[in-house]
Design a protein around this motif. Structure first.
Motif: not given
Length: 721
Positions: A687-711
């Motif tokens: 019914d649904r596929i999730f992914t959590r692959i690789g390391a990336s940040d979202d600095l423009s959205g105020g999120k570090s790499t760790f915060m992106v991973e946790m979110t």
């Protein structure tokens, strides 16, 4: 230039009648670029000219000064405007076309002009720079409901989400060119998020329409009242439209907003190519959120943003633009209903087995052009006879395609009355249209519908008479030129024509001594003189009358042909969808045969068993036989003694991400109805596929790499079933 500066020009009593006419339009559309039709050009003035000259990289000039200041202006050729309009739309601008509403030959004084279309990225047509393999969605938002239209193909659909997060993801999944919201929803969080993602969001006001970030409307109360009445009348009218039949609540509101905007944009109530808005239930499709679409590289590669190297790049072996768009829609929303998946797999299996038939079908499909967008141009666009020629070329292969499909038996491809999936293709409703197109239009008609020369001899007896007269007139001119050269002894003498002076005899300076007294001087030019004679004047009148009568009659016949064509639009669109279906299924069969894919077994949710599976994209990059196949088995829940998850470990570059992506892509391909790269595959419907692959940040959205991973991890834990 400030907003106050144009006001000085607008109020200036020295304004010409033409500029006063311009300001009537500009007051109603103060934040849009107005293309004002003057002769052979679309002209732009003031801030419009400054913005357009930068986007289009054209020269910025100026008109005569008023109030001590020059009027900035620039222009583009009227007959080549589409390419310039497409660049303005791609820059996120709305474009207002203000055209001449009278024939200059009939006008007395100032030509009447009026707004004919209001174009924005969401209402662009295929002659305005659209990608042929992707839809161009205009989406209207109301509450948690959305109404979706692709004006270039006539598609209309809608759905309702359960929350704001789901709504935002659905809008991002569809990939809208433009999102409409009503004036009281412009500050919603989902609207702000869409704008942050780079989507063009347009607020539909009672007075007008503008993009978020524009200053408030400043036009007079008079124009605000006119616009408000027009929108209210449009909303009341479209509320009764058969296109919205059966809808209610927020979905109906979104549909009304959508159709009202389209009516304002195209300045017509004609919707002959639009299909009734169909509700779709998102629960029938496999959910792929934004992270999954990006990390799995379904449509574009992460590093370079290219189609090559993505799953779409492997699967897209379609032969028509309609097929390419349908494939894209299937990839965005794989199925969750086992019966529907099996129908697609049955069709693919038959086409895999019948190799020679499949290849004949694909060769025939290649001859069919974009039927959907041809229809939209003919209904809404500034179409010409070449569109009818493209339609003729697309209809010509249909009889052969029909004969080829008679040998197919899969339910999705069968022409039998019990399963009439291809009923449009197997009907005879378009035979008459194809025959009439063959009889009517020449092979290569001119671009302009007012030039003449569109129709074949024999299509209209009256037209043939005028053509004969105008053709003989031209022959008479050639004869006159030859005779005058002989009489005067001037071998370089020419009989020519232009729009300003009509027909004339041109003599160079070196031969002026030989000009006879009967020549009447008409104009002096740099290298000679132009003359006319009484005989030439009489012949000119005869020829000009014939040419005018011919072009007027051809335009009349063309308009009548378009009106008759409207009754065939829905039949054409039905065939276009059937061609698209056949195209995608045959493409699946082709890649399955070439790449040794197998038919997956589809079963109830739970087990997932892949034997000797391969990554479809990596395998193609490495070459045949280089990828090492692998097995993965998830055979149910722990409560039933099975394994519901796997922990995959290994060093960097060991292939952990590859095998994770591989399994996800195999599931997606199977639920799309395609064969998969494996020796054996049993797919319990997902019914649904999730992914959590690789390391990336979202600095423009105020999120570090760790915060992106946790979110992303939190989303998986919260939403997983």
């Amino acid at each position: 230039m400030t907003q106050e500066t144009p006001a000085k020009f607008r109020a200036d009593a020295a304004n010409t009648p033409m500029m006063r006419q311009y300001w009537v339009v500009k007051e109603e559309y103060p934040h849009d670029i107005v293309l004002f039709h003057l002769g052979d050009f679309y002209e732009m003035f003031f801030d419009d000219a400054k913005a357009a000259s930068e986007i289009l990289d054209i020269a910025l000039t100026s008109r005569n000064k008023q109030n001590g200041e020059p009027i900035p202006m620039c222009g583009v050729p009227y007959h080549a405007a589409s390419q310039y309009i497409s660049r303005l739309l791609q820059a996120g601008k709305r474009v207002v076309l203000c055209d001449q509403m009278q024939d200059p030959r009939e006008a007395k004084g100032l030509l009447e002009r009026g707004v004919t279309r209001v174009l924005s990225p969401g209402v662009a047509l295929s002659d305005q720079g659209l990608a042929e393999s992707a839809p161009n969605y205009l989406i209207a938002l109301s509450g948690l409901a959305i109404a979706v239209a692709d004006v270039s193909t006539g598609e209309m659909q809608g759905t309702i989400s359960s929350n704001e997060e789901e709504l935002c993801d659905e809008l991002l999944r569809l990939g809208a060119a433009e999102v409409l919201v009503s004036s009281d929803e412009g500050d919603r969080e989902v609207v702000v998020r869409l704008k942050e993602k780079g989507l063009l969001v347009t607020v539909h006001l009672k007075q007008s329409t503008h993009s978020i970030g524009d200053p408030p409307r400043t036009s007079s109360a008079k124009w605000a009242g006119i616009a408000e009445r027009r929108v209210q009348e449009s909303e009341e009218d479209v509320n009764q439209s058969p296109l919205l039949k059966g809808l209610s609540g927020d979905l109906l509101t979104a549909g009304i907003l959508l159709l009202s905007y389209l009516r304002e944009a195209h300045r017509t109530s004609s919707a002959a190519h639009l299909k009734p808005l169909q509700f779709y239930d998102k629960r029938k499709f496999l959910v792929l959120d934004e992270n999954a679409r990006l990390n799995l590289e379904l449509f574009r590669t992460l590093r370079e943003g290219k189609k090559e190297g993505s799953l779409l790049g492997i699967l897209d072996q379609t032969r028509t633009p309609m097929g390419a768009r349908k494939l894209l829609s299937w990839l965005k929303a794989p199925l969750r209903e086992g019966t529907e998946i099996e129908k697609r797999l049955d069709a693919v299996e038959e086409l895999v087995r019948k190799e020679s038939l499949r290849r004949a079908i694909r060769l025939t499909l290649k001859e069919i052009r974009d039927l959907e967008r041809i229809c939209s141009r003919l209904v809404l666009g500034s179409s010409n006879a070449r569109d009818f020629c493209a339609l003729r070329a697309s209809l010509a292969p249909l009889p052969q395609l029909k004969e080829l499909c008679r040998d197919l038996s899969a339910e999705l491809l069968s022409p039998t009355p019990l399963t009439p999936t291809l009923k449009g293709l197997f009907s005879n409703t378009l035979d008459r249209l194809r025959e009439e197109l063959e009889r009517a239009f020449v092979e290569e008609p001119p671009l302009s519908v007012k030039e003449g020369g569109m129709f074949r001899r024999g299509y209209s007896a009256e037209l043939d008479e005028w053509v004969e007269l105008s053709s003989h007139g031209k022959a008479a001119l050639a004869k006159m030129e030859s005779e005058e050269r002989e009489k005067t002894g001037i071998s370089s003498l020419k009989v020519r024509y232009n729009n300003v002076f009509g027909y004339y005899i041109e003599v160079t300076k070196a031969n002026l001594n030989f000009v006879p007294p009967r020549y009447i001087r008409k104009q002096t030019i740099a290298n000679g003189e132009r003359y006319f004679t009484e005989e030439l004047k009489a012949l000119e009148e005869k020829i000009m009358t014939a040419e005018e009568k011919r072009s007027d009659l051809e335009f009349q016949l063309f308009s009548q042909f378009k009106e008759r064509f409207v009754s065939e639009v829905q039949s054409l669109l039905e065939v276009a969808q059937e061609v698209a279906l056949l195209d995608v299924l045959s493409a699946f069969a082709e890649i399955s045969a070439l790449n040794r894919y197998v038919r997956p077994e589809i079963c109830a949710p739970g087990p997932l068993e892949i034997r000797e599976g391969r990554h479809p994209v990596v395998e193609q990059a490495l070459g045949s036989g280089e990828f090492v196949p692998n097995d993965v088995v998830l055979n149910g829940s722990v409560d039933q003694g099975g394994e519901s998850f796997l922990i995959i470990t290994g060093p960097n570059m060991a292939g952990k991400s590859t095998i994770m992506r591989q399994m996800a892509l195999i599931v997606i391909m199977a639920q799309m109805g395609c064969f998969v790269p494996a020796r054996f595959a049993r797919i319990g419907i997902v019914d649904r596929i999730f992914t959590r692959i690789g390391a990336s940040d979202d600095l423009s959205g105020g999120k570090s790499t760790f915060m992106v991973e946790m979110t992303e991890t939190a989303t998986i834990l919260r939403e997983a079933t």
